[in-house]
Design a protein around this motif. Structure first.
Motif, PDB file in Angstrom:
ATOM      1  N   VAL A 143      -1.287   7.027   2.981  1.00 45.65           N
ATOM      2  CA  VAL A 143      -1.872   5.700   2.798  1.00 45.65           C
ATOM      3  C   VAL A 143      -0.997   4.928   1.822  1.00 45.65           C
ATOM      4  O   VAL A 143      -0.728   5.399   0.712  1.00 45.65           O
ATOM      5  CB  VAL A 143      -3.315   5.797   2.259  1.00 45.65           C
ATOM      6  CG1 VAL A 143      -3.845   4.413   1.880  1.00 45.65           C
ATOM      7  CG2 VAL A 143      -4.221   6.444   3.280  1.00 45.65           C
ATOM      8  N   THR A 144      -0.555   3.752   2.229  1.00 48.40           N
ATOM      9  CA  THR A 144       0.303   2.937   1.380  1.00 48.40           C
ATOM     10  C   THR A 144      -0.512   1.872   0.659  1.00 48.40           C
ATOM     11  O   THR A 144      -1.670   1.593   1.011  1.00 48.40           O
ATOM     12  CB  THR A 144       1.396   2.243   2.210  1.00 48.40           C
ATOM     13  OG1 THR A 144       0.766   1.314   3.110  1.00 48.40           O
ATOM     14  CG2 THR A 144       2.197   3.265   3.011  1.00 48.40           C
ATOM     15  N   ASP A 145       0.114   1.252  -0.343  1.00 45.83           N
ATOM     16  CA  ASP A 145      -0.530   0.122  -1.020  1.00 45.83           C
ATOM     17  C   ASP A 145      -0.846  -0.977  -0.014  1.00 45.83           C
ATOM     18  O   ASP A 145      -1.901  -1.634  -0.100  1.00 45.83           O
ATOM     19  CB  ASP A 145       0.389  -0.431  -2.120  1.00 45.83           C
ATOM     20  CG  ASP A 145       0.516   0.517  -3.301  1.00 45.83           C
ATOM     21  OD1 ASP A 145      -0.430   1.292  -3.549  1.00 45.83           O
ATOM     22  OD2 ASP A 145       1.568   0.486  -3.973  1.00 45.83           O
ATOM     23  N   GLU A 146       0.051  -1.172   0.942  1.00 47.28           N
ATOM     24  CA  GLU A 146      -0.171  -2.201   1.965  1.00 47.28           C
ATOM     25  C   GLU A 146      -1.374  -1.865   2.835  1.00 47.28           C
ATOM     26  O   GLU A 146      -2.130  -2.761   3.234  1.00 47.28           O
ATOM     27  CB  GLU A 146       1.086  -2.354   2.831  1.00 47.28           C
ATOM     28  CG  GLU A 146       2.295  -2.954   2.119  1.00 47.28           C
ATOM     29  CD  GLU A 146       2.963  -1.978   1.162  1.00 47.28           C
ATOM     30  OE1 GLU A 146       3.671  -2.440   0.240  1.00 47.28           O
ATOM     31  OE2 GLU A 146       2.762  -0.747   1.320  1.00 47.28           O
ATOM     32  N   ASP A 147      -1.551  -0.581   3.144  1.00 48.03           N
ATOM     33  CA  ASP A 147      -2.724  -0.164   3.925  1.00 48.03           C
ATOM     34  C   ASP A 147      -4.017  -0.486   3.178  1.00 48.03           C
ATOM     35  O   ASP A 147      -4.999  -0.960   3.781  1.00 48.03           O
ATOM     36  CB  ASP A 147      -2.676   1.338   4.204  1.00 48.03           C
ATOM     37  CG  ASP A 147      -1.583   1.740   5.172  1.00 48.03           C
ATOM     38  OD1 ASP A 147      -1.226   0.912   6.030  1.00 48.03           O
ATOM     39  OD2 ASP A 147      -1.080   2.875   5.060  1.00 48.03           O
ATOM     40  N   ILE A 148      -4.030  -0.195   1.878  1.00 49.75           N
ATOM     41  CA  ILE A 148      -5.231  -0.450   1.081  1.00 49.75           C
ATOM     42  C   ILE A 148      -5.524  -1.946   1.049  1.00 49.75           C
ATOM     43  O   ILE A 148      -6.676  -2.374   1.251  1.00 49.75           O
ATOM     44  CB  ILE A 148      -5.049   0.114  -0.344  1.00 49.75           C
ATOM     45  CG1 ILE A 148      -4.935   1.637  -0.289  1.00 49.75           C
ATOM     46  CG2 ILE A 148      -6.220  -0.304  -1.235  1.00 49.75           C
ATOM     47  CD1 ILE A 148      -4.575   2.278  -1.619  1.00 49.75           C
ATOM     48  N   ASP A 149      -4.497  -2.754   0.803  1.00 49.13           N
ATOM     49  CA  ASP A 149      -4.684  -4.207   0.774  1.00 49.13           C
ATOM     50  C   ASP A 149      -5.222  -4.720   2.108  1.00 49.13           C
ATOM     51  O   ASP A 149      -6.155  -5.539   2.153  1.00 49.13           O
ATOM     52  CB  ASP A 149      -3.358  -4.912   0.459  1.00 49.13           C
ATOM     53  CG  ASP A 149      -2.903  -4.675  -0.971  1.00 49.13           C
ATOM     54  OD1 ASP A 149      -3.696  -4.137  -1.761  1.00 49.13           O
ATOM     55  OD2 ASP A 149      -1.741  -5.015  -1.285  1.00 49.13           O
ATOM     56  N   ALA A 150      -4.633  -4.223   3.207  1.00 45.90           N
ATOM     57  CA  ALA A 150      -5.047  -4.685   4.533  1.00 45.90           C
ATOM     58  C   ALA A 150      -6.490  -4.291   4.828  1.00 45.90           C
ATOM     59  O   ALA A 150      -7.253  -5.077   5.415  1.00 45.90           O
ATOM     60  CB  ALA A 150      -4.112  -4.117   5.597  1.00 45.90           C
TER      61      ALA A 150
END
Length: 597
Positions: free
Chosen positions: A368-375
């Protein structure tokens, strides 16, 4: 009082407990008890927690119905009695009984426990004692039941090995029919002969007969061809998960390094859309339930999920049935899918980032990436939800203060994104202590001691300065004790028995857990619990579970541990080449065998 209990002397016992519905049986879908043939093998499935928890466990719903369909066996059930019921049973001298026939559990040919959680071990001893069954295998006589145990705890069995006659290592749908067939064929024969025959089954570990080679885990290779239930027992009272429950696939390919289930439940084995749809239709007709749960370790990864949702849509709409997906990925795709489900829309969404920084998520291979969490957060609040629940762990290998600060940053980011979308933005964060588990890349790691766990939990909680964020952390003493038994050996059995004799029950329940009792037991027996929980193992050390072959090789676990230290991600083997975990070439399952050459 139910009609089937009128005139039964147990009525006076049930009159003295707060929730008699836990002990009366007679539910829709249970029974009937078979009368013929005379040489039936009778097994009592024993769940070492209260009725409301045990009735929510899908595994026993499956095994109960499977056993009922075997011509040579019959199944009944029993659950752990709460303290008021235990007091009534002991005061009256009444043995613990099975719900269907109300016969004492000591009169069965076999008792089958599931080892779902280490803090239920004292309940196993309590149920055996209340049922009149000797606690230790070596003390049981010819007329005593064969005590079986399965579930994830069977993969690290030694702390309870002296109390269990035979462990089922792997999928019960494969192992239970074979074990019951053995007991049927040897009914009336000496106990030693039965244990010897069980030990010869692949996937069965009999502690009194140490294996010459590691006991290999058995699996269902094709879930569509294996048994799956078309009936369920509908409870008499509210339970934790009150719904039709269907497993859509077994295994997981994500490879999270902390996750025992994802490591031991391999390879990936998916069910077809047709089989799931037909099973759900049958279960809804039979039970009358108004909610359906599609279960797996990562349901949003199921290949046929979109197709099944489309096919379910008219069925759910016409019958006002709700559909739930218990496990959501941390990404926008999962949120968009959840937005289509009415049952989920009414509550909040739950995500598990597990760690606060990208570095630590790489260590644990969360994917899980930071971008995944934001999205995921953007999609959640844009779709109209007002709250989210976020699961994190503390005490992960290599964790620093920066990683803990990252938890706060994610929570605050969720509130900020919610405000942008004009949503209320309540964030409920849950922080659990990390427990290293057997058969994972972290099985060699030291666990934080209970004082350090409490300190980190308080540190994060005290740092919260946003009234929209609430945080709770798991009881450190319970986490610590779980870690002691998760990687323990047979020497701990005497501590479990002694703690039980001093009153330990329901150790997984905060209101009944007493760590001081356990600390006194360890001290009196000269056992250092930190030796089991808080000590880093040497990489060449012989481990108490080395005689259990979970399918994933130790070489692979060592490689994954090394990659964790280097913060390297191992890709999901759905999308990349085979990761050579140890299952390839050992099974006909296509997902594993396609790279075998």
């Amino acid at each position: 009082m139910p009609k089937h209990l009128q005139g039964d002397p147990r009525r006076s016992i049930l009159a003295g407990v707060k929730r008699p519905s836990r002990y009366i049986g007679g539910e829709w879908g249970s029974g009937p008890v078979k009368d013929v043939p005379a040489d039936l093998v009778r097994i009592c499935y024993a769940f070492p927690d209260v009725y409301e928890v045990g009735m929510s466990y899908l595994g026993y719903q499956i095994l109960y119905q499977l056993t009922k369909e075997l011509p040579y066996a019959d199944a009944e059930r029993v659950y752990a009695p709460w303290g008021d019921m235990e007091a009534q049973l002991r005061a009256s001298g009444t043995p613990l009984w099975a719900l269907e026939s109300r016969r004492p559990i000591s009169e069965f040919d076999a008792i089958g426990f599931t080892l779902q959680y280490e803090l239920s071990y004292t309940n196993i001893l309590n149920m055996l004692d209340l049922g009149g069954v000797p606690l230790r295998s070596k003390d049981r006589g010819e007329n005593d039941p064969i005590v079986l145990a399965g579930g994830p705890g069977a993969l690290s069995p030694e702390p309870v090995a002296p109390f269990i006659d035979a462990f089922m290592i792997g999928d019960g749908e494969v192992l239970v029919p074979e074990a019951l067939a053995v007991l049927h064929g040897l009914k009336g024969r000496p106990r030693a002969e039965k244990l010897d025959a069980l030990s010869k089954l692949e996937g069965v570990y009999v502690p009194l007969l140490p294996p010459e080679k590691p006991v290999r885990r058995r699996i269902v290779e094709d879930p569509d061809q294996a048994f799956y239930h078309s009936k369920m027992i509908v409870p008499n009272t509210g339970i934790v998960h009150d719904r039709v429950a269907v497993q859509v696939f077994k295994g997981c390919t994500r490879g999270c390094r902390f996750c025992q289930a994802g490591m031991i439940d391999r390879p990936l084995r998916e069910r077809s859309a047709d089989s799931v749809v037909e099973q759900v239709k049958e279960l809804l007709r039979y039970t009358g339930w108004e909610e359906v749960g599609l279960l797996s370790l990562a349901t949003c990864d199921w290949t046929y999920l979109r197709e099944v949702l489309r096919r379910f849509e008219p069925i759910l709409r016409e019958n006002q049935i709700k559909l739930s997906l218990p496990s959501l990925r941390v990404d926008a795709f999962s949120v968009d899918m959840a937005a289509e489900l009415e049952a989920i829309r009414k509550g909040g969404l739950t995500f598990a980032p597990e760690a606060g920084t990208q570095r630590l998520r790489n260590v644990i291979n969360k994917g899980v990436t930071d971008e995944d969490i934001d999205a995921a957060l953007e999609s959640t609040f844009a779709a109209g939800w007002d709250r989210v629940k976020l699961y994190f762990m503390m005490g992960l290998p290599t964790e620093t203060e920066e990683d803990l600060e990252g938890i706060l940053e994610i929570c605050n980011k969720a509130v900020s994104i919610a405000r942008k979308h004009k949503r209320r933005g309540d964030v409920n964060a849950s922080l659990a202590g990390f427990v290293p588990k057997a058969h994972t890349p972290f099985q060699w790691e030291a666990q934080l001691d209970r004082l350090a766990l409490r300190e980190r939990g308080r540190w994060v909680k005290n740092k919260i300065n946003n009234r929209k964020v609430s945080l709770s952390y798991h009881e450190p003493e319970q986490t610590f004790l779980e870690g002691v038994f998760a990687r323990g050996d047979a020497r701990l059995a005497v501590a479990i028995e002694e703690a039980w004799r001093r009153g330990a029950r329901f150790d997984g329940w905060t209101e009944t857990f007493d760590f001081n009792r356990w600390a006194a037991v360890f001290d009196d027996l000269d056992i250092d619990p930190n030796h089991y929980a808080c000590r880093e193992r040497k990489l060449d050390e012989k481990l108490p579970w080395d005689h259990i072959d979970a399918g994933v090789s130790k070489d692979y676990l060592l490689l994954e541990r090394a990659r964790a230290i280097q913060t390297l991600i191992t890709p999901d083997c759905r999308d990349a080449d085979c990761n050579l975990c140890g299952w390839q070439g050992r099974t006909s399952v296509q997902r594993c065998s396609r790279y075998a050459n």
